[in-house]
Design a protein around this motif. Structure first.
Motif, PDB file in Angstrom:
ATOM      1  N   LEU A   1       0.823  -1.203   0.000  1.00  0.00           N
ATOM      2  CA  LEU A   1       0.000   0.000   0.000  1.00  0.00           C
ATOM      3  C   LEU A   1       0.862   1.260   0.000  1.00  0.00           C
ATOM      4  CD1 LEU A   1      -2.899   1.201   0.313  1.00  0.00           C
ATOM      5  CD2 LEU A   1      -2.576   1.016   2.793  1.00  0.00           C
ATOM      6  N   ILE A   2       0.466   2.236  -0.834  1.00  0.00           N
ATOM      7  CA  ILE A   2       1.048   3.575  -0.826  1.00  0.00           C
ATOM      8  C   ILE A   2      -0.107   4.557  -0.733  1.00  0.00           C
ATOM      9  CG2 ILE A   2       2.452   5.282  -2.054  1.00  0.00           C
ATOM     10  CD1 ILE A   2       3.776   3.018  -3.595  1.00  0.00           C
ATOM     11  N   GLY A   3       0.006   5.548   0.143  1.00  0.00           N
ATOM     12  CA  GLY A   3      -1.056   6.534   0.266  1.00  0.00           C
ATOM     13  C   GLY A   3      -0.497   7.914   0.506  1.00  0.00           C
ATOM     14  N   HIS A   4      -1.179   8.898  -0.052  1.00  0.00           N
ATOM     15  CA  HIS A   4      -0.796  10.291   0.175  1.00  0.00           C
ATOM     16  C   HIS A   4      -1.928  11.010   0.900  1.00  0.00           C
ATOM     17  CE1 HIS A   4      -0.717  14.650  -1.132  1.00  0.00           C
ATOM     18  NE2 HIS A   4       0.417  14.515  -0.473  1.00  0.00           N
TER      19      HIS A   4
ATOM     20  N   TRP B   1      -4.969  12.336   2.534  1.00  0.00           N
ATOM     21  CA  TRP B   1      -6.222  11.681   2.890  1.00  0.00           C
ATOM     22  C   TRP B   1      -6.177  10.195   2.567  1.00  0.00           C
ATOM     23  CZ3 TRP B   1      -9.126  14.205   6.071  1.00  0.00           C
ATOM     24  CH2 TRP B   1      -9.234  15.591   6.008  1.00  0.00           C
ATOM     25  N   GLY B   2      -5.544   9.841   1.444  1.00  0.00           N
ATOM     26  CA  GLY B   2      -5.410   8.431   1.113  1.00  0.00           C
ATOM     27  C   GLY B   2      -4.552   7.693   2.114  1.00  0.00           C
ATOM     28  N   ALA B   3      -3.543   8.366   2.657  1.00  0.00           N
ATOM     29  CA  ALA B   3      -2.685   7.751   3.664  1.00  0.00           C
ATOM     30  C   ALA B   3      -3.405   7.626   5.006  1.00  0.00           C
ATOM     31  CB  ALA B   3      -1.396   8.563   3.826  1.00  0.00           C
ATOM     32  N   TRP B   4      -4.279   8.587   5.311  1.00  0.00           N
ATOM     33  CA  TRP B   4      -5.071   8.475   6.547  1.00  0.00           C
ATOM     34  C   TRP B   4      -5.972   7.236   6.473  1.00  0.00           C
ATOM     35  CZ3 TRP B   4      -4.946  10.122  11.314  1.00  0.00           C
ATOM     36  CH2 TRP B   4      -6.080   9.989  12.127  1.00  0.00           C
ATOM     37  N   VAL B   5      -6.630   7.054   5.338  1.00  0.00           N
ATOM     38  CA  VAL B   5      -7.411   5.839   5.127  1.00  0.00           C
ATOM     39  C   VAL B   5      -6.497   4.620   5.224  1.00  0.00           C
ATOM     40  CG1 VAL B   5      -8.716   4.516   3.398  1.00  0.00           C
ATOM     41  CG2 VAL B   5      -9.239   6.925   3.789  1.00  0.00           C
TER      42      VAL B   5
ATOM     43  N   ASN C   1       3.018  12.372   3.711  1.00  0.00           N
ATOM     44  CA  ASN C   1       2.426  13.670   4.073  1.00  0.00           C
ATOM     45  C   ASN C   1       1.127  13.545   4.860  1.00  0.00           C
ATOM     46  OD1 ASN C   1       3.652  14.136   0.985  1.00  0.00           O
ATOM     47  ND2 ASN C   1       4.314  15.633   2.501  1.00  0.00           N
ATOM     48  N   ILE C   2       1.185  12.802   5.952  1.00  0.00           N
ATOM     49  CA  ILE C   2       0.018  12.642   6.819  1.00  0.00           C
ATOM     50  C   ILE C   2       0.515  12.416   8.242  1.00  0.00           C
ATOM     51  CG2 ILE C   2      -0.143  10.135   6.578  1.00  0.00           C
ATOM     52  CD1 ILE C   2      -3.058  12.692   6.793  1.00  0.00           C
ATOM     53  N   VAL C   3      -0.319  12.714   9.206  1.00  0.00           N
ATOM     54  CA  VAL C   3      -0.010  12.396  10.591  1.00  0.00           C
ATOM     55  C   VAL C   3      -0.577  11.010  10.895  1.00  0.00           C
ATOM     56  CG1 VAL C   3      -2.134  13.433  11.502  1.00  0.00           C
ATOM     57  CG2 VAL C   3      -0.100  13.270  12.959  1.00  0.00           C
ATOM     58  N   HIS C   4       0.088  10.248  11.737  1.00  0.00           N
ATOM     59  CA  HIS C   4      -0.441   8.946  12.123  1.00  0.00           C
ATOM     60  C   HIS C   4      -1.550   9.143  13.172  1.00  0.00           C
ATOM     61  CE1 HIS C   4       1.772   9.280  15.870  1.00  0.00           C
ATOM     62  NE2 HIS C   4       2.883   9.484  15.198  1.00  0.00           N
TER      63      HIS C   4
ATOM     64  N   LEU D   1       6.686   6.260   7.101  1.00  0.00           N
ATOM     65  CA  LEU D   1       5.966   7.518   6.976  1.00  0.00           C
ATOM     66  C   LEU D   1       6.946   8.616   6.582  1.00  0.00           C
ATOM     67  CD1 LEU D   1       3.593   9.465   7.367  1.00  0.00           C
ATOM     68  CD2 LEU D   1       4.009   9.373   9.838  1.00  0.00           C
ATOM     69  N   LEU D   2       6.677   9.248   5.435  1.00  0.00           N
ATOM     70  CA  LEU D   2       7.530  10.319   4.930  1.00  0.00           C
ATOM     71  C   LEU D   2       6.740  11.612   4.826  1.00  0.00           C
ATOM     72  CD1 LEU D   2       9.302   8.514   1.923  1.00  0.00           C
ATOM     73  CD2 LEU D   2      10.357   9.144   4.094  1.00  0.00           C
TER      74      LEU D   2
END
Length: 301
Positions: free
Chosen positions: A111-114, A116-120, A139-142, A246-247
């Motif tokens: 999985l790769i997410g940016h 909002w996609g990374a939050w999901v 580019n998201i907070v955990h 997480l980057l």
């Protein structure tokens, strides 16, 4: 009686061209999602952020398609996917992705997410860990930030007050394209990364009636539900076992690296890192770095 889902886009637009990409529509649990695919090999699911769609990955796709099957859906309401009146909360969006994986017969994926996609992505990995073997978040907070670090940065989200306001949010996206253009430009350090009309593609896509309504609903739902859960510590019961990298950009105007602390008790496999000289769209500014990080994580290097 099950209601039939309308699948025709409200205002059909041509797909932006990208060599080697295949397009199709998939019924994912009652919502029709557009999916762009490229490459062959082990499946990798890529989830875009706001205000983008599958084309957000146009620079990453050529770098990874040689070794992986890349599956880039337009999430509910965006790009060429159906834009129903509701369902923009995180729980429903998580269910959409799992239903898409079921429809595509994908027991598990990388999985790769940016954004909002990374939050999901974090919620997917925490709630269905058996279905995700590795996760690269951009580019998201955990879900377990230290409040003493996050709260002082809350001023950075000023623009969401406009987007989440009923009727105003959709009006801004639909009738004030300069606002969307501004958000995309301020999100990168080097504005020349928006090549070949890509920025205007995302601006135009966000101005579609369904996408504008979706953008408003997405931000309002996060403000009402997810922010409250974060503030009340409702995510403390979630555990992340998926190996996760997480980057974020050290010059990210929304979520700087200072907010990445915490989470050690909940996510022993989480590694967070800031990237010098980059902003809020790492996949736009440093696609080679994103691809290298993905391969390294996926191959356990």
């Amino acid at each position: 009686m099950k209601r039939t889902v309308t699948t025709t886009p409200e205002e059909p637009r041509p797909f932006p061209p990208l060599a080697g990409v295949r397009h199709r529509y998939v019924d994912a649990g009652g919502v029709r999602l557009h999916v762009a695919e490229a490459g062959r090999g082990e499946p990798v699911l890529l989830l875009h952020g706001f205000p983008q769609h599958w084309y957000a990955w146009r620079k990453v796709i050529p770098l990874l398609a040689g070794g992986y099957r890349l599956i880039c859906p337009d999430l509910r309401g965006f790009g060429w996917s159906q834009a129903p009146a509701g369902g923009y909360d995180t729980d429903t969006r998580v269910a959409d992705v799992l239903a898409l994986m079921d429809a595509l017969d994908l027991p598990s994926v990388r999985l790769i997410g940016h954004e909002w996609g990374a939050w999901v992505g974090f919620m997917l990995c925490a709630r269905a860990p058996e279905r995700f073997t590795a996760f690269l978040a951009l580019n998201i907070v955990h879900p377990w930030p230290l409040h003493r670090r996050l709260v002082p940065q809350s001023w950075r989200f000023w623009y969401t007050a406009l987007l989440e306001s009923p009727l105003l949010g959709r009006w801004m996206l639909r009738r004030r394209p300069g606002f969307t253009r501004y958000l995309l430009r301020r999100g990168v350090v080097d504005r020349t990364v928006w090549e070949n009309g890509a920025l205007e593609e995302f601006v135009a896509a966000s101005a579609q009636a369904g996408a504008a309504r979706a953008g408003e609903a997405l931000h309002r739902s996060f403000a009402v539900r997810d922010v409250a859960r974060l503030a009340l510590g409702r995510y403390r019961g979630l555990r992340l076992s998926t190996p996760t990298h997480l980057l974020t950009g050290e010059r990210d105007v929304v979520l700087p690296p200072s907010v990445l602390g915490g989470g050690e008790r909940n996510a022993s496999a989480l590694r967070a890192e800031g990237v010098p000289g980059c902003g809020h769209y790492l996949h736009e500014e440093r696609p080679e770095l994103v691809a290298r990080a993905a391969v390294s994580l996926f191959e356990g290097r």
